[in-house]
Design an enzyme around this catalytic site. Structure first.
Site, PDB file in Angstrom:
ATOM      1  N   ASN A   1       3.956  -5.952  20.955  1.00  0.00           N
ATOM      2  CA  ASN A   1       3.673  -4.543  21.291  1.00  0.00           C
ATOM      3  C   ASN A   1       2.404  -4.430  22.129  1.00  0.00           C
ATOM      4  O   ASN A   1       1.478  -3.721  21.806  1.00  0.00           O
ATOM      5  CB  ASN A   1       3.557  -3.690  20.015  1.00  0.00           C
TER       6      ASN A   1
ATOM      7  N   LYS B   1      10.668  -8.630  17.207  1.00  0.00           N
ATOM      8  CA  LYS B   1       9.976  -7.698  16.317  1.00  0.00           C
ATOM      9  C   LYS B   1      10.418  -6.274  16.622  1.00  0.00           C
ATOM     10  O   LYS B   1      10.361  -5.832  17.765  1.00  0.00           O
ATOM     11  CB  LYS B   1       8.460  -7.838  16.538  1.00  0.00           C
TER      12      LYS B   1
ATOM     13  N   HIS C   1       8.987  -3.979  11.102  1.00  0.00           N
ATOM     14  CA  HIS C   1       7.967  -3.107  10.517  1.00  0.00           C
ATOM     15  C   HIS C   1       8.748  -1.964   9.879  1.00  0.00           C
ATOM     16  O   HIS C   1       9.252  -1.090  10.578  1.00  0.00           O
ATOM     17  CB  HIS C   1       7.021  -2.594  11.611  1.00  0.00           C
TER      18      HIS C   1
ATOM     19  N   ASP D   1      -1.836  -9.747   9.899  1.00  0.00           N
ATOM     20  CA  ASP D   1      -1.595  -8.567  10.744  1.00  0.00           C
ATOM     21  C   ASP D   1      -2.889  -8.195  11.471  1.00  0.00           C
ATOM     22  O   ASP D   1      -3.299  -7.030  11.486  1.00  0.00           O
ATOM     23  CB  ASP D   1      -1.053  -7.373   9.936  1.00  0.00           C
TER      24      ASP D   1
ATOM     25  N   HIS E   1      -8.807  -3.152  17.367  1.00  0.00           N
ATOM     26  CA  HIS E   1      -8.977  -1.991  18.254  1.00  0.00           C
ATOM     27  C   HIS E   1     -10.445  -1.882  18.610  1.00  0.00           C
ATOM     28  O   HIS E   1     -11.306  -2.510  17.980  1.00  0.00           O
ATOM     29  CB  HIS E   1      -8.549  -0.706  17.543  1.00  0.00           C
TER      30      HIS E   1
ATOM     31  N   GLY F   1      -4.885  -0.211  12.322  1.00  0.00           N
ATOM     32  CA  GLY F   1      -4.964  -1.671  12.454  1.00  0.00           C
ATOM     33  C   GLY F   1      -6.355  -2.197  12.173  1.00  0.00           C
ATOM     34  O   GLY F   1      -7.349  -1.552  12.488  1.00  0.00           O
TER      35      GLY F   1
HETATM   36  O1  DOR Z   1      -1.708  -1.106  11.653  1.00  0.00           O
HETATM   37  C1  DOR Z   1      -0.948  -1.466  12.539  1.00  0.00           C
HETATM   38  N1  DOR Z   1      -1.407  -1.866  13.739  1.00  0.00           N
HETATM   39  N2  DOR Z   1       0.363  -1.448  12.314  1.00  0.00           N
HETATM   40  C2  DOR Z   1       1.249  -1.674  13.295  1.00  0.00           C
HETATM   41  O2  DOR Z   1       2.404  -1.649  13.046  1.00  0.00           O
HETATM   42  C3  DOR Z   1       0.805  -1.902  14.669  1.00  0.00           C
HETATM   43  C4  DOR Z   1      -0.540  -2.478  14.675  1.00  0.00           C
HETATM   44  C5  DOR Z   1      -1.143  -2.481  16.037  1.00  0.00           C
HETATM   45  O3  DOR Z   1      -0.523  -3.015  16.962  1.00  0.00           O
HETATM   46  O4  DOR Z   1      -2.254  -1.968  16.195  1.00  0.00           O
HETATM   47 ZN    ZN Z   2       3.639  -3.514  11.677  1.00  0.00          ZN
HETATM   48 ZN    ZN Z   3       1.316  -5.810  13.186  1.00  0.00          ZN
END
Ligand code: DOR
Ligand code: ZN
Ligand code: ZN
Length: 445
Positions: free
Chosen positions: A95, A146, A181, A310, A314, A330
């Protein structure tokens, strides 16, 4: 014969006991595992002084953010974070901007990554339709597909049962795992629209917009469909007792389903959002203490196959509560996962043998990463060396990741990776990165 390197005085957790031995490494591979006196001669010898040697750890859920989101993270900083955190192999999520959803985009990512990475990196693809393109993606290296509830292309494959079934069936034909997800797009959409109308962009409101029902609804529906398509499916970051029981139910009738949990869902509850605000916002969100307890029970009972970080970095500004804009969900996790989990080993909450399974052996098996995940003759010489007694305090200002925040800031940990070997080379020592950008390797499925 003369091999490249001998590691002597090592302790390897194997099945259910600790083996004291030495390891001979040659041309980036494990040549022999034996008593030091029975090893071949080495051009170099390193004494690991009785520290624990794990197979190089694998994080199968990482957002490295390169190509156009390098202000959040890039292939170099993200893979340095992996090394510092004890991971030798990571799988990158699709993504990104642009999303990884064509062969040419995957190839472009690989070309750029080749010059920057310091660990082994493999890639996932986003939603792609058509068996032909899927086949090409797989043969170009993709480890899985995904699927998100909210696709960057503005639609969700999970929303449309017909398309979703077709996708699973196609992935089955080309033998590509599908990663999900699991949050119901309908429920989240409805909730987020309501908050937008109220202009409530607080961390608490955001978390409430992602209720347990959204996860349960999605898992229920997907398990039902998988019972028919029988394709390989992996649920990312599950957070609820009910999710686990639905997955167990589906497994009982022979579906090929695996699941993962993150350290934040295992170690934090939603209570911490009051203090950490945006820094504790992620999707799916943190839950209650009783869910955390049942995730531990599920983990110990072997119902959870892997732990992944995960790692979703950011910019700090994107994590602040603002009047007019959503917090981006995230948290970075590559540099906190291992010390946090080793602390649990030290507290006897989970065994060191189980850790090896969920952080190395199982991810390698699920995503079919060849010659990795175990310390076996002929496998790649990737190792994570652990000092089980080393105490530290989590401090996000010291991260290699560009994301200098974590809801774990100030947590005290016991146990730390002190050395990391990647393909036979010493790549990290006491937090220092010893490999040059580009010395990592691209993995192909
Ligand atoms: O917390 C998350 N951050 N969940 C996600 O599904 C995407 C991810 C992101 O790419 O920042
Ligand atoms: Zn996710
Ligand atoms: Zn993720």
């Amino acid at each position: 014969m003369l091999v490249d390197l001998i590691l002597k005085n090592v302790k390897i957790p194997l099945e259910d006991r600790i083996i004291e031995c030495g390891i001979a490494i040659d041309k980036g591979k494990i040549h022999t595992i034996a008593k030091t006196s029975n090893l071949p001669k080495g051009s170099k010898i390193m004494n690991l002084k009785g520290n624990i040697v794990f197979p190089g750890l694998i994080d199968a859920h990482v957002h490295l953010r390169d190509l156009e989101l390098t202000y959040k993270e890039d292939f170099y900083t993200g893979t340095c974070a992996a090394l510092a955190g004890g991971f030798t192999t990571i799988l990158d999520m699709p993504n990104t901007k642009p999303p990884t959803n064509t062969v040419s985009r995957l190839k472009e990512k690989i070309e750029i990554a080749k010059k920057k990475i310091v660990v082994n990196v493999g890639f996932f693809t986003s939603y792609v339709s058509g068996i032909k393109e899927l086949r090409r993606l797989k043969s170009s290296g993709a480890f899985g597909m995904k699927l998100y509830p909210y696709d960057q292309l503005g639609k969700s494959v999970l929303e449309d049962t017909g398309i979703f079934m077709k996708t699973l069936a196609a992935n089955r034909v080309v033998n590509l795992p599908t990663l999900i997800h699991a949050e119901s797009p309908q429920i989240i959409d409805r909730n987020e629209k309501r908050l937008e109308a109220l202009q409530d962009y607080s961390a608490k409101a955001y978390i409430n917009a992602h209720p347990p029902e959204a996860e349960i609804e999605a898992i229920k529906k997907i398990c039902q469909i998988t019972k028919e398509t029988r394709s390989q499916l992996h649920f990312c970051h599950i957070t609820l007792n009910k999710s686990l029981s639905l997955i167990e139910e589906a497994r009982a009738i022979g579906t090929n389903i695996t699941c993962e949990v993150t350290p934040h869902h295992l170690l934090l509850t939603r209570k911490i959002v009051e203090k950490e605000r945006g820094n504790a916002v992620m999707n799916p969100p943190l839950r209650t203490f009783s869910e955390v307890r049942s995730l531990w029970e599920g983990l110990i009972a072997g119902k959870i196959d892997i732990i992944s970080s995960d790692h979703a970095p950011h910019d700090l500004i994107e994590k602040k509560e603002k009047m007019e804009k959503k917090i981006l969900p995230g948290v970075p996790g590559l540099e906190t996962t291992l010390p946090l989990l080793l602390t649990k080993v030290n507290q006897n909450k989970i065994s060191i043998f189980h850790m090896v399974k969920i952080l190395a052996e199982n991810p390698a098996k699920i995503f079919r990463i060849r010659k990795k995940g175990q310390i076996i003759q002929g496998f790649d010489a990737d190792f994570t060396i652990i000092n089980m007694k080393k105490r530290s305090k989590i401090d996000s200002s010291e991260f290699y990741s560009k994301a200098k925040y974590t809801p774990f800031d100030g947590f005290e940990t016991i146990g730390k990776p002190i050395k990391v070997f990647v393909n036979g080379e010493l790549a990290m020592e006491d937090g220092e990165i010893l490999l040059k950008p580009g010395n990592g390797r691209i993995l192909y499925s």
